[in-house]
Scaffold this motif. Structure first.
Motif, PDB file in Angstrom:
ATOM      1  N   LEU A 106       0.995  -1.301   0.116  1.00 31.01           N
ATOM      2  CA  LEU A 106      -0.015   0.146  -0.094  1.00 31.01           C
ATOM      3  C   LEU A 106       0.865   1.187  -0.012  1.00 31.01           C
ATOM      4  O   LEU A 106       0.680   2.239  -0.829  1.00 31.01           O
ATOM      5  CB  LEU A 106      -1.020   0.006   1.396  1.00 31.01           C
ATOM      6  CG  LEU A 106      -1.974  -1.194   1.260  1.00 31.01           C
ATOM      7  CD1 LEU A 106      -2.907  -1.046   2.328  1.00 31.01           C
ATOM      8  CD2 LEU A 106      -3.050  -0.835  -0.039  1.00 31.01           C
ATOM      9  N   ARG A 143       2.146   2.400  -3.358  1.00 30.50           N
ATOM     10  CA  ARG A 143       1.367   2.972  -4.454  1.00 30.50           C
ATOM     11  C   ARG A 143       0.951   4.501  -4.053  1.00 30.50           C
ATOM     12  O   ARG A 143       1.214   5.033  -4.923  1.00 30.50           O
ATOM     13  CB  ARG A 143      -0.134   2.032  -4.268  1.00 30.50           C
ATOM     14  CG  ARG A 143      -0.078   1.055  -5.126  1.00 30.50           C
ATOM     15  CD  ARG A 143      -1.505   0.221  -4.974  1.00 30.50           C
ATOM     16  NE  ARG A 143      -2.650   0.767  -5.127  1.00 30.50           N
ATOM     17  CZ  ARG A 143      -3.679   0.566  -4.906  1.00 30.50           C
ATOM     18  NH1 ARG A 143      -3.880  -0.492  -3.904  1.00 30.50           N
ATOM     19  NH2 ARG A 143      -4.864   1.302  -5.088  1.00 30.50           N
ATOM     20  N   ALA A 144       0.821   4.841  -2.913  1.00 31.08           N
ATOM     21  CA  ALA A 144       0.758   5.989  -2.393  1.00 31.08           C
ATOM     22  C   ALA A 144       2.235   6.808  -2.570  1.00 31.08           C
ATOM     23  O   ALA A 144       2.173   8.116  -3.184  1.00 31.08           O
ATOM     24  CB  ALA A 144       0.557   6.258  -0.972  1.00 31.08           C
ATOM     25  N   ASP A 170       2.438   8.091  -6.351  1.00 30.89           N
ATOM     26  CA  ASP A 170       1.688   9.516  -6.444  1.00 30.89           C
ATOM     27  C   ASP A 170       2.235  10.512  -5.962  1.00 30.89           C
ATOM     28  O   ASP A 170       2.113  11.738  -6.636  1.00 30.89           O
ATOM     29  CB  ASP A 170      -0.039   9.290  -5.876  1.00 30.89           C
ATOM     30  CG  ASP A 170      -0.896   8.563  -6.965  1.00 30.89           C
ATOM     31  OD1 ASP A 170      -0.313   8.396  -8.223  1.00 30.89           O
ATOM     32  OD2 ASP A 170      -1.925   7.903  -6.624  1.00 30.89           O
ATOM     33  N   LYS A 226      -5.289   2.582   3.357  1.00 30.42           N
ATOM     34  CA  LYS A 226      -5.907   3.126   2.131  1.00 30.42           C
ATOM     35  C   LYS A 226      -6.202   4.729   1.987  1.00 30.42           C
ATOM     36  O   LYS A 226      -6.299   5.077   0.995  1.00 30.42           O
ATOM     37  CB  LYS A 226      -7.237   2.540   2.189  1.00 30.42           C
ATOM     38  CG  LYS A 226      -6.838   0.809   2.175  1.00 30.42           C
ATOM     39  CD  LYS A 226      -8.075   0.330   1.318  1.00 30.42           C
ATOM     40  CE  LYS A 226      -7.657  -1.418   1.337  1.00 30.42           C
ATOM     41  NZ  LYS A 226      -7.549  -2.209   2.369  1.00 30.42           N
ATOM     42  N   ILE A 234      -3.455   6.205   0.244  1.00 26.53           N
ATOM     43  CA  ILE A 234      -3.554   6.193  -1.119  1.00 26.53           C
ATOM     44  C   ILE A 234      -4.576   6.982  -1.712  1.00 26.53           C
ATOM     45  O   ILE A 234      -4.340   7.800  -2.732  1.00 26.53           O
ATOM     46  CB  ILE A 234      -3.930   4.435  -1.327  1.00 26.53           C
ATOM     47  CG1 ILE A 234      -2.821   3.732  -1.104  1.00 26.53           C
ATOM     48  CG2 ILE A 234      -4.369   4.526  -2.945  1.00 26.53           C
ATOM     49  CD1 ILE A 234      -2.776   2.346  -1.505  1.00 26.53           C
ATOM     50  N   GLU A 235      -5.848   7.011  -0.940  1.00 25.51           N
ATOM     51  CA  GLU A 235      -6.724   8.132  -1.546  1.00 25.51           C
ATOM     52  C   GLU A 235      -6.176   9.616  -1.495  1.00 25.51           C
ATOM     53  O   GLU A 235      -6.713  10.327  -2.432  1.00 25.51           O
ATOM     54  CB  GLU A 235      -7.976   7.864  -0.613  1.00 25.51           C
ATOM     55  CG  GLU A 235      -9.244   8.734  -0.478  1.00 25.51           C
ATOM     56  CD  GLU A 235      -9.971   8.813  -2.077  1.00 25.51           C
ATOM     57  OE1 GLU A 235      -9.484   7.606  -2.874  1.00 25.51           O
ATOM     58  OE2 GLU A 235     -10.577   9.729  -2.298  1.00 25.51           O
ATOM     59  N   ARG A 262      -3.979  10.362  -4.551  1.00 23.09           N
ATOM     60  CA  ARG A 262      -4.765  10.224  -5.843  1.00 23.09           C
ATOM     61  C   ARG A 262      -5.593  11.503  -5.984  1.00 23.09           C
ATOM     62  O   ARG A 262      -5.145  12.009  -7.085  1.00 23.09           O
ATOM     63  CB  ARG A 262      -5.795   9.083  -5.795  1.00 23.09           C
ATOM     64  CG  ARG A 262      -6.284   8.651  -7.263  1.00 23.09           C
ATOM     65  CD  ARG A 262      -7.487   7.715  -7.173  1.00 23.09           C
ATOM     66  NE  ARG A 262      -8.185   8.042  -6.096  1.00 23.09           N
ATOM     67  CZ  ARG A 262      -9.216   8.946  -6.274  1.00 23.09           C
ATOM     68  NH1 ARG A 262      -9.323   9.974  -7.406  1.00 23.09           N
ATOM     69  NH2 ARG A 262     -10.118   9.274  -5.473  1.00 23.09           N
TER      70      ARG A 262
END
Ligand SMILES: Nc1ncnc2c1ncn2[C@@H]1O[C@H](COP(=O)(O)OP(=O)(O)O)[C@@H](O)[C@H]1O
Ligand SMILES: Nc1ncnc2c1ncn2[C@@H]1O[C@H](COP(=O)(O)OP(=O)(O)O)[C@@H](O)[C@H]1O
Ligand code: SF4
Ligand code: SF4
Ligand code: SF4
Lengths: 433, 282, 390, 439
Positions: A200, A203-204, A207, A243, A246-247, A250
Motif C-alpha cells: 500500500l 502505491r501512495a 502518486d 488506504k 492512497i486516496e 490520488r
C-alpha cells in the motif's frame, strides 16, 4: 512536517485534498485521544526512519512528537511550552522541538488539538539522522518510565548503503524491535501483514512523487516547500501503508494535474498565487511559529519553491526508493538509511544541485534553523558549493522551528527582499519579469 | 563606644559603585547595621573609592579600623586588601536579603552588568540561581545609558516611570542599539515617562524569566543598584502578573546594601567559627 | 616547584599550545615515510593507527589563542566553537601534517563536519567512524567489528603495510600501559587534588593528543612522581567537586584555574575522553581486533554521546560522587553543545533525588571572561563550605 | 528658466542620512549628508536639500570655469563662497537653537531659575554667533559636519565657563541643550541655496573686484539659482528605507545599492565591506556590480560602528580620535568581552589596572575588525579588488588592522577607500534611479 489546512484566509476556497488531509490528521488525533478506551497501544517514534508499516502491522498507533511540536507552534502554543521546559532546567541552547514536547508534557500533555495525548506504551527510538533523538527519548523515558526500543541507523557518510549497515538494522529489527513490539502489542510478528502494508505504501509513494515532480512545469502548480509540508503530512507520519493515504495522494495528484493543464500556479493561504516570478529550491525546515507570514514573504513577490530538501526528511522517494513487500525488513532498513538528514554532506549538495538544474530554479534559499544541528551544520558550505556548481546565487536566512524568539520578521523580510532583488538584477535582459 | 561587642564590616565592590556596611553583633540579640554607604565610582581609582567608603562608614559608626574584627569583601573584592575573607555575590545577597526581610524566599539582584535571580530558604541558603549571560541587554548599565540620553538622573528614573500612561515597547533588544529607538521615540514626541516604563517593562520581562527559571515563589526582594527604582519594581509586578508568576515583589530601603550587609553578616559567622577553632586548638 | 616538575609543566603547556602541530611535524621528520592520522575527541581505537606505524593525533579544537578568521564562514552563531576552530586550523594549513582524519560519532556537529571535510579537502583521507549504540555482541558488536575491518584496511592502505594481529596486539599493550598511567593519575588526584592542580593535570594529559603513547605514558608517570614532591602544595578548605560536560570542546585552562580559585577541588572530570575512552585494559589473548571491538561495547566511558540502554544515566554519576567522596557536581558544558546540555536534566534529577548539590554554567573554548563563572562557582563552593559548618 | 533632469538616491542610514544627485548622464553633481538621529522624513529632506545645494555649487563652479574672464578669480572665490554660505546656514540654525533653549527654560521644571538660565543662554549663543565666522574661516577645520556636534562642543565648553553655582548650573544648562537640540534638528531649516546664496555672495565679493566681473559673477550665480531641477526619478535605500515616502518600486535593498555604488566608484571591486553605525555588511559583486552574495550583522552592536562610538563615549573622545590613538599602540591587548557594554566595562577595568589607553583601543579595533573578517568569510571571502565603505572606513586604525588581516589570510588585495565612501549606498540608489528613470 505536516501542517493542517489552518493557514487559509477566510473566504478562500479550499481544495478537496486540503479538507481530506485535515480530516486525516485530525482523525488521527481523535484516535489517539480514544486509544485507551479502544484498548489500543501507543508507540512514540520519530518521523525520519519511522516504521509505520511495521507498527500498523501490529495494530499499534504511532505518535510523532515532532509533529505535535510543530502543530503546537502553528497554534501559538510553543512559546509557553518552551518556557515551561526551560523552567525545568532545559537549556536555552538546545533543540526547541524537544523543549516544546517536554513543556507540553509538563503542562498536562494536551495535544495540539486540545485533546489529551495517551501515554506511550513504548518509545521506539528510531535513531536516524539526528543525535538529539536519543536524548529526547532518554528524557521521555524518565518521564514515563516505559520501555524503549533502540534502533540505531548508521550514517550514510559515503552516500551509498553498505551491506553491513543494512544487516545491522535488520538484526536490530529482529532481535530488539520486533520482540519488543510483540511484547507491547501482545501479537506475533506477521510478515504477510507487513508486506501488505508495504505494498500500500508503495502505491501512495508513486502518486506522491508525481506531485513533487509536477513542479518541473513552468509555472509550477505546487509550492514544494510551503505547500509541500502539507503534502508530506500523511506519508511521513501515521498514514503510510494505509488506504487513506492512497486516496489522499490520488486526489492530490488529480488536482495538481488539473492545474498543470490550465497553467495555474499553487494555491496560497490568500488564494491562487499570482504570476510566477522566481523559481526557488529551498534547503532546511521551515519556521512554524510564523509559518504563514514566512510563506507570504515569498508568494507576495511571486516566488515559488519548486523543490525542497525538507520534504525528503521522511524518505527520498523521488530518487527512486520504494517500500518493497518482497524484502520487507531490508526495505525498511533502506528506508531508514535513505532519509535526507541521514545523508552525508556531499550527497546533500549533489541532491540540491540536481534540484536546481532539474527544476530550472532561478535561485536557492537556505533556511537555517537554530534548533537543528543535523540540518544546519555545514549549510554555509552547502551554500558556497551550490553557488559554485550551479552558478545560481543562494540566499541564507536564519530562524527557528518552534521558538518564536528566533523569528525576526523584519530581518528575514529584509533578507528575502534583498535576495529576490538580487535575482532580478542577475536576470539576463529580456528574461521573465 | 563599647567594643566588646563583635563588629564586622562588609564591602561590596561593584562595577559602578562600592557599598559598605558595618554590622554590630550583640551576644544576645540579632545583629544590627550601624552604618551603610554607597559610593559611586564614576571613573575614579577603585582602591581609593574603597578606602574612602570604608573610612566614611567607620566615621559614621563612630568606630576606628581596629574595632572591626572581620572585614569581608564581596563582588569584585580583590582590591580590598584589608579584607579577612571573601564571599561570593550570591551568597551575600541572599544573606543580606533574608536579614532585611525574613519572609523573602527569592532575591533579584540587579547590578550594572548582570542580573541574578536566587531562590533561597529561610536560612538564606541559595537553592537555585540564574544569571544573565554576556549580553548587557536589559542591564542596569543599559538603563543608565538610556537615562543619560533622556537627560534625567538615575534618581528621577523610578518616579518618572511610575507616571507613565502609555508605555512604549522598545523594539531592538541590544542595549546599545536600543538607544536609537529611544532617540526616535523622543523625536516622535513620546514622553520620557512612557519611554522609561517601556524600558523597565522590557527589563522586567527578562527578569521574570530568570525568576521563573529558579522557581521563585512568595516574597521576592530586589537588591543591588536598581533596588530603589520603584519603576522597575512596578514593571516587575506587571510582568509577573501577566506571566501568572506567584510572587510578591518587595522592596526595602536598604536593599541596595544587601551585598555589603550579607558580607558583614557572614563575616560574623566566620569569625565565630575561627575563634572556636582557635580556642579548641589552644 | 622542583626544577623537574617545572620542566614537565612547561613542556605540557607548550604542547597544549601547539596548534600548528609542530611536534607532529618533528615526529614525522624523525623517520622515513612516517604518517599521522588526526581524530576528533572520543571513541577512536588509536591502537589501530599505532599498529600501522602511524601517529594518532587528537584534535581538540584551537583553544583560546587562535583567532578565528575563516572558520566562522562555515558555522552559524548557534553552533558550538570546536568545529570552527578545527576548520580554521585546517584552512590555515596548520593541520597539513595530518595524512588523514577520523570523525567518530560524537554528535551531529562532528558528523556533519566529516562531510564538510570531504567537500573542502577532497584529496585527503577522511572517515566517519560510526560507533554502535547497540551493545549486543551479535548485533552492535558485529557491526563495529565490520567498521573496524574497513578502518583497518584503509589505514593499512595509507601506511602502505598490512596491520597484522601481532602488531595490533603489541599496540594494545602499549595503550594498556597508557590507560594504566592515566587511571593512576586520576586516582591520585581524586585522593589529593591539591597536589595536581587541574590546569596542570589537564595539560599533562592533553600532551597525549600529540605524543606517541609510549612517550606519553612515561611523561604521565614522571608527572605522577614529581608533582607530590612539591612542598608548597597543601590542602585547603575547599569543596570537592566532580565536573561534567567537557567531553568534546575543551575548556580554556583559565576556566579550570577559576574553578579552583573559586574554592573548588576538582576530583573527577570528563576532559580528554579520547585518551581515556576505555576504562579497563583490553585483553591481549585472542583476536586483538575482536578484543578491541568488544572492549568498546562493554567498557567505554559513560558519556552523553553514548546510549544508556538501562536508562541509568544519573545513577552512575551519583555513584561516582559517592565513591570519590565529592561534595557536589558542576555541570560545565560548551555553549550549544546539545549532547551535554540535553543530558543535564537527567543527571540533575538523579542528583536531586540523592541530595547532592550541583550548579551549572557554559563556556566556549575561547572564553576569556571568567568573572561570571567565578561568581557562580564561588557561590556554589561558599554554600557547601558555609552550610556544612552551619 | 532651464530645466535639468536629475536622479536622486537617498540612503537612510541609522546614524546618517545621505543623498546623491546625478545629472542626466549619470555623473555625480551633488552629495548631501545629515544626522539621522531625528525624524526620518526630515533627515531625508535635509540630506536631499544639502545635495541640491552641493549640486548648485558644482554647477556654479562649472559655469565659472567655462567663463574665461572669471576662471582665475573663481579659484579663490568659490571656496570662500561656499564657506560663507555655510556660515549663513549655521547662523540660521543658531537662531533656531536660541529660541528652542528659551522655550525649554520656560518649562515648569526650570521655573525657579528660568531668569538666570535665559540670561546665560543669550550670553552663550551670542558668543557662539560671534565665533562662528572664525569657524568657517579659510583655515579652520571643523570637527564634524553636523550642527549638532559642532554646536554641542561649543555650547558645553561655554556652559562650563559660564555656569553659576546656583540656578544656571552646568547640569541645568547641559540639560537645556539636550532637550533643545532635538527640535532644532527636526526643523527642516530654511537653508536653500536660493535664500542664502545672495547674502553669501555679497559677503565675499569685495571692493577690489571690478564691477564688470562682479556683474558677470552675479549673473552666473543667478543663472544657476534659476535652474529648475527636475527629479526624473528617485530611489531610496538603507536601514530605514521602509519609512521613506517612496513607492515600493523605488525602494532598493541597501545591499544592492552598496554593491552597485562601490562598483561605480571602483569598477574593479569584487568584495565590499561596509561598516555602518548599526549594521555591517559583506558583499560580493560580479564585474557588472551585481551582487552575488552577501552577509550582514544587524542585531548586535558589537561589530558595528556603534561599538566604537560607544567606546568613544566611554572615553570622552570623539569617534574620529579613536583611530589615531589606537595607532600609537605598541602592545595590543586582547579584549575578552564580546558585548559592547561589557567591553566598555572591561575598558574601565583595564584602565584602572593601569593599562595603556592606546593598547586597549588597539584591542578594541582588532575585535571589531575580526568580526568583520568573519562576516567577510561567510559572504565568500575577500576577492580582488576590495572596497571598504561606511563610517568606520574613516578610521585609520580599523583600516590598518583590516588590511593586515586580509593580507595574511587572502593574499595581496587592492584596497579601495574613497573619501566619499559614506555615500556609496546613496550613489547606488541614484544609479538605480537612473536605470528606472530612463526607459
Ligand atoms: N538611584 C538609582 N536609581 C535607579 N537606578 C540606579 C540607581 N543607582 C544605581 N542604579 C542602577 O544600578 C546599576 C548599578 O547597580 P549596582 O548594584 O551598583 O551594580 P554593581 O554592583 O555592578 O556596581 C547602575 O547601572 C544603574 O543603572
Ligand atoms: N570621522 C570618523 N572617524 C572614525 N569613525 C567614524 C567617523 N565617522 C563615522 N565613524 C564611524 O562610523 C559609524 C557610522 O557609520 P555610517 O556609515 O554613517 O552609518 P549608517 O550608514 O548606518 O548611518 C559611527 O558609528 C562611527 O563609529
Ligand atoms: S535536532 Fe533537528 S532532527 Fe533532531 S529532533 Fe531537533 S529538529 Fe529534529
Ligand atoms: S546585542 Fe547589544 S547588549 Fe547584547 S551583546 Fe550585542 S552589543 Fe551587547
Ligand atoms: S561540543 Fe558538543 S555539540 Fe559541539 S561538537 Fe562537541 S559534542 Fe558536538
Amino acid at each position: 512536517m505536516t501542517a493542517r489546512g489552518e493557514a487559509m484566509a477566510p473566504g478562500v476556497q479550499k481544495e478537496p485534498s486540503m479538507l481530506l488531509q485535515k480530516a486525516l490528521i485530525g482523525g488521527h488525533y481523535d484516535a489517539l485521544a480514544r486509544a485507551r478506551e479502544d484498548g489500543r497501544k501507543v508507540v512514540y517514534t520519530f518521523v525520519p526512519g519511522n516504521l509505520t508499516e511495521l507498527l500498523r502491522s501490529f495494530d499499534l498507533l504511532p505518535v510523532l512528537p515532532e509533529i505535535n511540536a510543530l502543530q503546537s507552534a502553528m497554534r501559538n502554543k510553543s512559546a509557553g511550552y518552551i518556557a515551561e521546559a526551560e523552567k525545568h532546567g532545559h537549556s536555552e541552547d538546545v533543540c526547541t522541538y524537544v523543549k516544546c514536547d517536554i513543556g507540553m508534557l509538563k503542562k498536562g500533555n494536551l495535544g495540539p488539538t486540545g485533546q489529551p495525548l495517551p501515554k506511550p506504551d513504548l518509545l521506539l527510538l528510531s535513531y536516524t539522522g539526528c543525535f538529539t533523538f536519543m536524548k529526547w527519548f532518554e528524557l521521555l523515558r524518565q518521564e514515563y518510565d516505559c520501555p524503549v526500543a533502540m534502533l540505531h541507523v548508521p550514517y550514510q557518510a559515503d552516500g551509498v548503503i553498505q551491506p553491513h549497515q543494512r544487516d545491522y538494522i535488520v538484526r536490530q529489527l529482529r532481535t530488539d524491535v520486533i520482540p519488543m513490539l510483540e511484547y507491547v502489542s501482545g501479537r506475533r510478528y506477521d510478515e504477510a501483514a507487513l508486506q501488505e502494508r508495504l505494498a500500500l505504501s508503495a502505491r501512495a509513494e508513486d502518486d506522491f512523487v508525481h506531485v513533487l515532480e509536477s513542479a518541473k512545469h513552468v509555472p509550477s502548480p505546487i509550492d514544494a516547500y510551503f505547500g509541500g509540508v502539507y503534502y508530506v503530512g500523511p506519508i511521513f507520519s501515521a498514514f503510510r501503508g494505509t488506504k487513506e493515504a492512497i486516496e489522499y495522494y490520488r486526489l492530490l495528484r488529480e488536482e495538481v494535474d488539473a492545474r498543470v493543464t490550465i497553467g495555474a500556479g499553487p494555491i496560497t493561504p490568500d488564494g491562487p498565487m499570482g504570476a510566477e516570478r522566481y523559481r526557488l529550491v529551498v534547503e532546511g525546515p521551515p519556521n512554524w511559529t510564523s509559518f504563514r507570514e514566512f510563506w507570504k514573504m515569498f508568494y507576495d513577490e511571486g516566488a515559488v519553491v519548486v523543490a525542497s530538501s525538507y520534504t525528503k526528511v521522511g524518505g527520498l522517494y523521488d530518487r527512486g526508493f520504494r517500500h518493497e513487500p518482497s524484502r520487507p525488513l531490508e526495505s525498511l532498513a533502506d528506508y531508514c538509511l535513505g532519509c535526507y538528514t541521514n545523508l552525508g554532506l556531499p550527497s546533500r549538495v549533489a541532491l540540491l544541485e540536481r534540484y536546481v538544474r532539474d527544476y530550472r530554479a532561478d535561485g536557492f534559499v537556505i533556511n537555517s534553523v537554530k534548533s537543528c544541528n543535523s540540518f544546519s551544520v555545514g549549510q554555509l558550505l552547502i551554500l558556497r558549493q551550490l553557488e559554485e556548481r550551479t552558478g545560481v546565487p543562494g540566499g541564507f536566512i536564519e530562524s527557528d522551528l518552534v521558538d518564536p524568539r528566533y523569528f525576526s520578521a523584519s530581518n528575514i523580510r529584509n533578507r528575502v527582499e534583498s535576495y529576490l532583488q538580487m535575482l532580478d538584477q542577475k536576470r539576463p535582459a529580456g528574461a521573465r519579469p | 563606644m563599647n567594643t566588646d561587642v563583635l563588629i564586622t564590616a562588609g564591602i561590596d565592590v561593584g562595577s559602578s559603585a562600592v557599598k559598605t556596611a558595618i554590622v554590630r553583633h550583640p551576644p544576645d540579640s540579632p545583629p544590627e547595621a550601624i552604618a551603610l554607604r554607597t559610593d559611586r565610582i564614576r571613573r575614579r581609582e577603585l582602591r581609593k573609592v574603597i578606602d574612602e567608603s570604608n573610612a566614611a562608614a567607620l566615621e559614621q559608626a563612630g568606630l576606628s579600623r581596629n574595632d572591626v574584627a572581620y572585614v569581608a569583601s564581596t563582588g569584585e573584592g580583590e582590591l580590598v586588601d584589608f579584607r579577612r575573607g571573601h564571599f561570593y555575590g550570591m551568597t551575600t545577597h541572599a544573606r543580606g536579603a533574608v536579614f532585611l526581610m525574613p519572609s523573602v524566599r527569592a532575591v533579584l539582584d540587579v547590578g550594572a552588568l548582570h542580573a541574578r535571580a536566587l531562590r533561597v530558604d529561610e536560612r538564606s541558603r541559595v537553592l537555585a540561581y540564574r544569571m544573565t549571560n554576556q549580553c548587557a541587554s536589559g542591564s542596569g548599565q543599559f538603563l543608565e545609558n538610556v537615562a543619560r540620553y533622556l537627560g534625567v538622573t538615575l534618581d528621577e528614573v523610578g518616579p518618572l516611570s511610575c507616571q507613565a500612561t502609555d508605555p512604549q515597547q522598545v523594539s531592538s533588544i541590544c542595549a546599545v542599539l536600543a538607544e536609537t529607538d529611544v532617540i526616535n521615540m523622543v523625536s516622535r514626541g513620546i514622553s520620557t515617562a512612557d519611554i522609561l516604563r517601556g524600558i523597565h517593562l522590557s527589563m522586567a520581562g527578562r527578569y521574570v524569566k530568570l525568576l521563573q527559571a529558579v522557581g521563585a515563589e512568595g516574597d521576592v526582594l530586589i537588591t543591588g543598584g536598581l533596588a530603589a527604582d520603584e519603576g522597575l519594581a512596578g514593571a516587575l509586578r506587571d510582568r509577573a502578573n501577566a506571566e501568572r508568576l506567584a510572587i510578591t515583589v518587595r522592596t526595602h530601603p536598604q536593599s541596595i546594601h544587601a551585598g555589603a550587609l550579607g558580607a558583614a553578616l557572614w563575616g560574623g559567622f566566620r569569625h565565630d567559627v575561627l575563634s572556636k577553632r582557635a580556642r579548641l586548638s589552644a | 616547584m622542583t626544577p623537574s616538575l617545572a620542566a614537565i609543566v612547561a613542556r605540557a603547556e607548550a604542547l597544549a599550545q601547539d596548534v600548528s602541530l609542530d611536534s607532529v611535524r618533528a615526529w614525522k621528520a624523525a623517520g622515513r615515510q612516517r604518517r599521522a592520522i588526526g581524530h576528533m575527541p572520543i571513541a577512536i581505537p588509536r591502537e589501530l593507527i599505532h599498529a600501522a606505524g602511524m601517529l594518532p593525533v587528537g584534535i581538540g579544537g584551537g583553544g583560546d589563542r587562535l583567532e578565528i578568521i575563516r572558520g566562522d564562514a562555515y558555522f552559524q552563531s548557534y553552533i558550538c566553537h570546536i568545529p570552527r576552530s578545527t576548520i580554521e586550523l585546517a584552512l590555515s594549513g596548520r593541520l597539513d601534517a595530518l595524512d588523514g582524519m577520523l570523525f567518530p560519532s560524537i554528535c551531529d556537529v562532528i558528523r556533519n563536519l566529516s562531510g564538510m571535510w570531504r567537500l573542502l579537502f577532497p584529496d585527503r583521507y577522511v572517515r566517519y567512524v560510526d560507533v554502535p549504540q547497540n551493545f549486543d555482541p551479535q548485533v552492535g558488536g558485529r557491526f563495529w567489528r565490520q567498521e573496524l575491518d574497513i578502518l583497518r584496511a584503509d589505514l593499512a592502505d595509507l601506511a602502505g603495510r598490512a596491520i597484522n594481529d601481532g602488531a595490533l596486539r603489541a599496540s594494545v599493550a602499549v595503550y594498556n600501559e597508557q590507560r594504566g598511567a592515566l587511571r593512576d593519575l586520576y586516582e591520585a588526584r581524586a585522593r589529593e587534588p591539591w597536589r595536581f592542580p587541574a590546569a596542570e593535570l589537564y595539560q599533562v594529559i592533553r600532551a597525549g593528543n600529540l605524543l606517541s603513547a609510549e612517550e606519553h605514558s612515561r611523561f604521565v608517570r614522571e608527572y605522577l612522581r614529581e608533582a607530590p614532591l612539591d612542598p608548597d602544595r597543601r590542602d585547603q578548605d575547599r569543596s570537592r567537586v566532580v565536573v561534567v560536560g567537557m567531553f568534546c570542546e575543551q575548556p580554556p585552562v583559565g576556566l579550570l584555574m577559576t574553578l579552583e580559585r573559586a574554592g573548588c577541588w576538582i576530583v573527577d572530570d570528563d576532559l580528554l575522553l579520547g585518551l581515556r575512552w576505555l576504562t579497563r585494559d583490553v585483553p591481549l589473548e585472542g583476536d586483538p581486533l575482536d578484543n578491541l571491538a568488544q572492549a568498546c561495547l562493554t567498557s567505554h566511558v559513560r558519556t552523553a554521546s553514548m546510549y544508556e540502554p538501562e536508562g541509568r544515566r544519573g545513577s552512575w554519576l551519583v555513584e561516582s560522587v559517592r565513591r570519590l567522596n565529592a561534595d557536589g557536581v558542576i555541570f560545565c558544558a560548551p555553549s550549544f553543545c546539545d549532547p551535554a546540555l540535553l543530558d543535564q536534566p537527567m543527571l540533575v534529577a538523579a542528583l536531586d533525588a540523592a541530595g547532592i548539590p550541583h550548579t551549572q554554567f557554559k563556556y566556549s573554548e575561547d572564553t576569556g571572561q571568567f568573572a561570571v563563572i567565578r561568581e557562580q562557582a564561588g557561590t556554589f563552593s561558599d554554600s557547601i563550605r558555609l552550610w556544612s559548618q552551619a | 528658466m532651464t530645466v535639468m533632469d536629475v536622479f536622486v538616491g537617498i540612503d537612510l542610514g541609522s546614524t546618517t542620512t545621505k543623498a546623491v544627485v546625478l545629472d542626466g548622464k549619470g555623473g555625480v553633481i551633488g552629495r548631501g549628508i545629515t544626522n539621522s538621529r531625528s525624524n526620518y522624513d526630515v533627515a531625508c529632506g535635509i540630506a536631499r536639500q544639502e545635495a541640491f545645494v552641493a549640486a548648485r555649487f558644482a554647477l556654479t563652479q562649472a559655469a565659472l570655469a567655462a567663463t574665461p574672464s572669471l576662471c582665475d578669480r573663481a579659484a579663490t572665490l568659490l571656496p570662500a563662497l561656499s564657506r560663507s554660505f555655510r556660515l549663513q546656514q549655521h547662523l540660521g540654525q543658531l537662531d533656531l537653537l536660541r529660541d528652542a533653549l528659551h522655550r525649554v527654560a520656560a518649562q515648569p521644571r526650570y521655573q525657579a531659575s528660568s531668569r538666570e538660565l535665559d540670561g546665560s543662554v543669550d550670553l552663550i549663543v551670542d558668543t557662539m554667533r560671534d565665533r562662528a565666522p572664525a569657524m568657517f574661516g579659510s583655515l579652520s577645520v571643523r570637527k564634524s559636519d553636523f550642527f549638532r556636534d559642532v554646536a554641542a562642543a561649543e555650547y558645553m565648553q561655554l556652559a562650563e565657563e559660564r555656569a553659576g553655582r546656583k540656578g544656571a548650573t552646568f547640569d541645568a544648562l547641559a540639560g537645556l541643550f539636550d532637550a533643545a537640540i532635538l527640535p532644532v534638528e527636526n526643523t527642516a531649516a530654511d537653508n536653500l541655496f536660493e535664500t542664502h546664496i545672495g547674502p553669501a555672495l555679497d559677503r565675499v565679493l569685495n571692493a577690489r573686484d571690478d564691477a564688470a566681473m562682479t556683474e558677470s559673477m552675479r549673473e552666473v550665480v543667478t543663472r544657476v539659482r534659476g535652474i529648475d531641477f527636475h527629479e526624473a526619478s528617485a530611489v531610496g535605500t538603507g536601514y530605514g528605507r521602509q519609512r521613506l515616502p517612496f513607492p515600493k518600486e523605488q525602494i532598493r535593498s541597501e545591499i544592492l545599492c552598496h554593491g552597485l555604488g562601490a562598483h561605480a566608484m571602483f569598477p574593479g571591486t569584487r568584495t565590499v565591506l561596509d561598516i555602518g553605525g548599526q549594521d555591517t555588511k559583506a558583499i560580493q559583486v560580479d564585474p557588472q556590480g551585481i551582487v552575488t552574495s552577501f552577509q550582514m550583522n544587524d542585531r548586535c552592536a558589537a561589530g558595528c560602528g556603534r561599538y566604537l562610538g560607544y567606546i568613544a563615549d566611554e572615553m570622552n573622545l570623539g569617534v574620529h580620535e579613536l583611530g589615531p590613538l589606537a595607532q600609537q599602540s605598541r602592545c595590543r591587548v586582547k579584549i575578552n568581552s564580546t558585548c559592547t557594554v561589557f567591553a566598555g566595562a572591561e575598558l574601565r577595568e583595564r584602565l584602572s589596572l593601569g593599562q595603556r589607553r592606546e593598547d586597549i583601543l588597539a584591542g578594541l579595533h582588532r575585535a571589531i575588525v575580526l568580526r568583520a573578517m568573519s562576516l567577510l568569510a561567510r559572504s565568500g571571502g575577500v576577492a580582488d579588488e576590495f572596497t571598504f565603505t561606511g563610517g568606520v572606513a574613516r578610521n585609520a586604525a580599523a583600516v590598518a588592522a583590516l588590511t593586515g588581516l586580509v593580507h595574511e589570510n587572502y593574499g595581496q588585495r587592492r584596497l579601495n577607500i574613497s573619501p566619499d565612501s559614506i555615500y556609496t549606498g546613496a550613489l547606488g540608489a541614484a544609479l538605480f534611479a537612473q536605470r528606472t528613470g530612463h526607459p
